[in-house]
Scaffold this motif. Structure first.
Motif, short mmCIF file in Angstrom:
data_model
loop_
_atom_site.label_atom_id
_atom_site.label_comp_id
_atom_site.label_asym_id
_atom_site.label_seq_id
_atom_site.Cartn_x
_atom_site.Cartn_y
_atom_site.Cartn_z
N UNK A 1 0.83 -1.21 0.00
CA UNK A 1 0.00 0.00 0.00
C UNK A 1 0.86 1.26 0.00
N UNK A 2 1.96 1.25 0.76
CA UNK A 2 2.84 2.43 0.78
C UNK A 2 3.44 2.70 -0.59
N UNK A 3 3.75 1.63 -1.34
CA UNK A 3 4.28 1.80 -2.70
C UNK A 3 3.23 2.37 -3.64
N UNK A 4 1.96 1.99 -3.43
CA UNK A 4 0.86 2.44 -4.29
C UNK A 4 0.48 3.89 -4.06
N UNK A 5 0.58 4.35 -2.81
CA UNK A 5 0.11 5.68 -2.45
C UNK A 5 1.08 6.78 -2.88
N UNK A 6 0.52 7.87 -3.38
CA UNK A 6 1.36 9.04 -3.66
C UNK A 6 1.72 9.69 -2.32
N UNK A 7 2.69 10.55 -2.34
CA UNK A 7 3.09 11.26 -1.12
C UNK A 7 1.90 12.01 -0.53
N UNK A 8 1.11 12.62 -1.39
CA UNK A 8 -0.07 13.37 -0.94
C UNK A 8 -1.13 12.44 -0.34
N UNK A 9 -1.37 11.30 -0.97
CA UNK A 9 -2.39 10.36 -0.50
C UNK A 9 -2.01 9.69 0.82
N UNK A 10 -0.70 9.63 1.11
CA UNK A 10 -0.27 9.05 2.39
C UNK A 10 -0.79 9.86 3.57
N UNK A 11 -1.11 11.11 3.37
CA UNK A 11 -1.64 11.97 4.43
C UNK A 11 -2.99 11.51 4.96
N UNK A 12 -3.66 10.63 4.24
CA UNK A 12 -4.96 10.10 4.67
C UNK A 12 -4.80 8.87 5.56
N UNK A 13 -3.55 8.50 5.88
CA UNK A 13 -3.27 7.30 6.67
C UNK A 13 -2.36 7.63 7.84
#
Length: 124
Positions: A33-45
């Motif tokens: 999941x970390x590989x799939x997420x953009x840097x911006x999208x990681x903020x939702x986790x």
């Protein structure tokens, strides 16, 4: 921390910023999941290091049936914080919760049926 979690994902849990349980990522799914997420999208986790408590024999009941099994308990502490980035107006402990779940169960939601509410048993 992202690289560490991807190298040893079994030590981490990746949680979306939402209530209800059942949507967390564990083990190799954390790295994927970390590989799939953009840097911006990681903020939702929230990426959290896992605490691995010891097991204890516990009596669990479901639908009137008793079962003794190895379980672990989790303590959750709640707080209230009010601030504006410059000043803290209120910051206090607001309560606690103890959840117990069977060995091997990653999720911890009581309402979702993964865990039960418990009371602490302190020994000295």
């Amino acid at each position: 921390i992202i690289l560490t979690a991807m190298a040893s994902p079994e030590h981490y849990v990746l949680k979306p910023q939402r209530e209800g349980g059942g949507h967390n990522f564990y083990g190799s799914d954390v790295a994927k999941k970390l590989k799939e997420l953009s840097r911006e999208d990681r903020g939702a986790y929230i990426l959290m290091q896992r605490i691995m408590p010891g097991l204890q024999p516990s009596v669990m009941t479901r639908q009137g049936q008793l079962k003794v099994m190895n379980c672990l308990s989790e303590f959750g502490f709640y707080s209230v914080y009010v601030g504006d980035g410059r000043r803290v107006y209120f910051s206090r402990h607001a309560g606690h919760l103890v959840r117990t779940k069977a060995q091997g169960v990653d999720e911890g939601g009581v309402a979702a049926g993964y865990a039960v509410i418990s009371s602490p048993y302190l020994t000295g």
